[in-house]
Design an enzyme around this catalytic site. Structure first.
Site, mmCIF file in Angstrom:
data_model
loop_
_atom_site.group_PDB
_atom_site.id
_atom_site.type_symbol
_atom_site.label_atom_id
_atom_site.label_comp_id
_atom_site.label_asym_id
_atom_site.label_seq_id
_atom_site.Cartn_x
_atom_site.Cartn_y
_atom_site.Cartn_z
ATOM 1 N N ASP A 187 0.856 -1.183 0.000
ATOM 2 C CA ASP A 187 0.000 0.000 0.000
ATOM 3 C C ASP A 187 0.894 1.236 0.000
ATOM 4 O O ASP A 187 1.115 1.881 1.027
ATOM 5 C CB ASP A 187 -0.939 -0.009 1.202
ATOM 6 C CG ASP A 187 -2.065 1.005 1.022
ATOM 7 O OD1 ASP A 187 -2.064 1.703 -0.013
ATOM 8 O OD2 ASP A 187 -2.931 1.094 1.902
ATOM 9 N N ASN A 197 -7.511 -1.657 7.844
ATOM 10 C CA ASN A 197 -7.408 -0.616 8.875
ATOM 11 C C ASN A 197 -7.687 0.789 8.337
ATOM 12 O O ASN A 197 -7.484 1.769 9.042
ATOM 13 C CB ASN A 197 -6.039 -0.672 9.558
ATOM 14 C CG ASN A 197 -4.898 -0.476 8.579
ATOM 15 O OD1 ASN A 197 -5.117 -0.195 7.404
ATOM 16 N ND2 ASN A 197 -3.678 -0.617 9.058
ATOM 17 N N HIS A 207 3.678 5.459 13.624
ATOM 18 C CA HIS A 207 2.589 5.756 12.676
ATOM 19 C C HIS A 207 1.220 5.340 13.184
ATOM 20 O O HIS A 207 0.212 5.606 12.540
ATOM 21 C CB HIS A 207 2.852 5.102 11.332
ATOM 22 C CG HIS A 207 2.360 3.685 11.199
ATOM 23 N ND1 HIS A 207 2.696 2.685 12.090
ATOM 24 C CD2 HIS A 207 1.560 3.108 10.273
ATOM 25 C CE1 HIS A 207 2.117 1.565 11.703
ATOM 26 N NE2 HIS A 207 1.428 1.770 10.625
ATOM 27 N N GLY A 208 1.163 4.672 14.327
ATOM 28 C CA GLY A 208 -0.148 4.246 14.832
ATOM 29 C C GLY A 208 0.047 3.445 16.102
ATOM 30 O O GLY A 208 1.105 3.511 16.734
ATOM 31 N N GLY A 232 -0.230 -0.012 16.305
ATOM 32 C CA GLY A 232 0.465 -1.277 16.044
ATOM 33 C C GLY A 232 -0.350 -2.449 16.545
ATOM 34 O O GLY A 232 -0.872 -2.442 17.669
#
Lengths: 482, 140
Positions: free
Chosen positions: A98, A205, A405-406, A408
């Site tokens: 992605d 997600n 980034h998030g 996880g």
């Protein structure tokens, strides 16, 4: 389970020394605290940090952020810089399928009290306006020639179609389109997959979330960003859809064959790569940038649909509602950036696979508005807890200006499906005042909050390690999933 | 002999596939892939030929699965049955497959999972007296 060495450097930084395995060119560095480390050691992510250290031309360290988890090739949460002048390679696996999966944050001038009674209307309107779910198809019909223009102009393509304004581009990383996209390096199959999916959310997600700012940690920075407690914001998380998946697949196939051609030995073929100056790498870079621009166009189209939804529910123009873009940034991408190595400025290829670029104050690539405070860094959490807005710091130069980034994942999708009951989950979310809509019910269960690490723990580590600083914590009100 | 089973992977979907022969292994993996993607009985209405080459059987295995994913999402072809021939004795490994299936538009019809790709991560084909075994992780 990880049984290798993990040496404590500081309370938030641990090292896998390059002596761990012959062939590692640099150390692995994992940012975490003792609590997160216990979870990180349970899967194969630390081994993947070590594997990345084998890449030719890797500079300083193979880094992992505290949201690190087991991926394929690179760990999710991995950062690696390679030096083109020192045999450095580019690895499509270090970007992921992605390409330019990323996130943007839109503010409003609405407060929680303004939307409290209209959350259901809002989520219904978003659900109608935004194609979501597996294999979702957009309303836009684009020819191959049009798609080529989209691949070069990114978010600007959407703005020229009337799906946004120039100010949106100012607040996208790279102005919403990275230079050097090469539509001729893209396969017919990628074009075919791309033509259906511009302006779609996708599944997994990816999400659109209406949220409220519930806590501010840095009042001065929040004021400069125009943010306040009780304010409504919207977060959009998606990427380059089937177009990017096909580009990545096309080039991993090519790069696997490059390993023997260029005499590269790696412990995992998903790390397949080619020297940055090779013809194979140049073509990949052109195609990868085209996919990155596809993703920026996609998030711009979705922003327009979000604005239309708010206009419908509140019967006011989006400009009156103050729906300006705070920032848009990628977290799956390889980019060429100037960094200082051993006192010398060098152009490096920075792979961020599930990691966010986080430039500190004064960086020339930031919009004028953020020169003083640093880059806004948007960190989505799970749909039942919270997300964060952070700012980049000068100290993050140690990770080539990269941060988490998030949250996880900690649970596999199958484990989530086995252990989470859909009705119970929806009741729990409703009790917290959170409404969820999804095309696939399975997605809601797979994305259950218990499948993720605690976002507060992850963000605390990057804040305390100095890789970025907390500005505000944002709580979900309604979430559209794929 | 079971064809495949799911294995745990934190972010994505992993399967362990079994086969009496290499051809059987490749076919069972293809069946597993489409079981993950959708729940739809494909009809044998048309044929498609696939020829692939790779340096190793493992590479060939991953390329095969990714070729099927591209056939489905780009060419909109859903296979129902496979006739596979693998030549693995020479240095360059080759696969020739004849697929029977039907046209299927994944953007117009319901599917369950959008598999992005099969990955090379830790793919190792093992051979024993019972046959072949391999594990593969799909990015979903």
């Amino acid at each position: 389970m990880w049984h290798g060495p993990l040496e404590k450097i500081t309370d938030y930084k641990f090292r896998i020394p390059k002596s761990y395995q012959p062939g590692m060119r640099v150390d692995g560095i994992i940012y975490a605290d003792e609590k997160l480390l216990q979870g990180i050691k349970k899967d194969k992510a630390p081994q993947q940090v070590a594997n990345v250290a084998f890449l030719p031309g890797i500079v300083n360290n193979s880094f992992a952020m505290p949201d690190i988890h087991w991926g394929y090739g690179f760990p999710i949460g991995g950062v690696a810089a390679t030096d083109p002048d020192n045999g450095g390679v580019i690895s499509p696996g270090g970007v992921g399928f992605d390409i330019n999966c990323g996130i943007r944050l839109v503010k409003t001038n609405l407060e929680e009290k303004d939307v409290k009674d209209r959350v259901t209307n809002l989520i219904n309107s978003l659900y109608q306006k935004i194609p979501s779910g597996v294999g979702s198809k957009g309303e836009l019909r684009i020819s191959k020639e049009e798609e080529k223009r989209l691949l070069v102009n990114g978010a600007g393509w959407a703005v020229r179609k009337g799906l946004g304004v120039d100010a949106d581009l100012e607040f996208c990383a790279e102005g919403g389109a990275i230079d050097g996209a090469d539509p001729d390096s893209v396969s017919d199959r990628a074009y075919e997959r791309g033509k259906h999916q511009a302006g779609t959310l996708g599944s997994g997600n990816h999400f659109v979330e209406v949220q409220v700012i519930e806590n501010i940690f840095d009042r001065e920075a929040a004021e400069k960003l125009g943010l306040f407690i009780g304010q409504i914001t919207v977060m959009i998380h998606t990427g380059s859809r089937g177009f990017g998946y096909q580009v990545c697949d096309d080039y991993v196939r090519i790069m696997v064959q490059c390993l023997s051609k260029y005499g590269i030995n790696l412990p995992d073929r998903q790390l397949a790569c080619a020297p940055i100056n090779s013809p194979e790498a140049k073509r990949y870079i052109g195609a990868m940038r085209a996919a990155a621009n596809y993703a920026w166009a996609n998030r711009q189209v979705l922003t327009h649909r979000v604005r239309e939804s708010f206009e419908r529910v509140f019967d006011k123009s989006w400009q009156t509602l103050g729906m300006d873009l705070i920032y848009d940034v990628a977290h799956n991408i390889a980019k060429f950036e100037k960094h200082v190595v051993n006192g010398k400025e060098k152009m490096l290829c920075i792979h961020r696979k599930g990691a966010t670029r986080a430039f500190g104050p004064g960086h020339p690539d930031l919009p004028l508005k953020y020169q003083e405070i640093g880059q806004p860094v948007i960190i989505p959490g799970d749909m039942g807890t919270a997300s964060y807005l952070l700012l980049g710091t000068e100290q993050a130069k140690e990770t080539f200006y990269s941060t988490c980034h998030g949250a996880g994942r900690v649970k596999s999708r199958h484990e989530a499906l086995r252990t989470v009951n859909l009705e119970t989950l929806i009741t729990e979310l409703n009790n917290k005042g959170i409404q969820v809509r999804a095309t696939g019910k399975k997605t809601i269960v797979e994305e259950a909050p218990s499948a993720y690490k605690n976002i507060d723990d992850v963000v605390d580590v990057v804040h305390k390690a100095g890789l970025s600083k907390k500005v505000c914590r944002i709580r979900p009100l309604c979430v559209l999933k794929g | 002999m079971k064809e495949y089973e799911f294995i745990e992977h934190t972010a994505d979907i992993g399967i362990r596939v079994y086969g009496k022969s290499l051809e059987d292994l490749f076919k069972n993996a293809a069946n597993a892939l489409f079981d993950i993607i959708l729940d739809y009985p494909s009809k044998q209405l048309k044929q498609k030929q696939i020829t692939l080459g790779a340096d190793t059987v493992e590479d060939l295995f991953v390329i095969w699965l990714n070729e099927l994913i591209s056939c489905f999402f780009a060419d909109k072809f859903l296979p129902a049955d496979y006739s596979i021939k693998i030549e693995d004795s020479s240095q360059r490994k080759q696969l020739r497959a004849s697929l029977c299936g039907q046209d299927f538009d994944p953007y117009e019809n319901k599917i369950n999972t959008e598999v992005k790709a099969a990955t090379y991560h830790n793919v190792k084909i093992e051979k024993s007296e019972k046959g072949y075994k391999v594990e593969v992780i799909f990015d979903v």
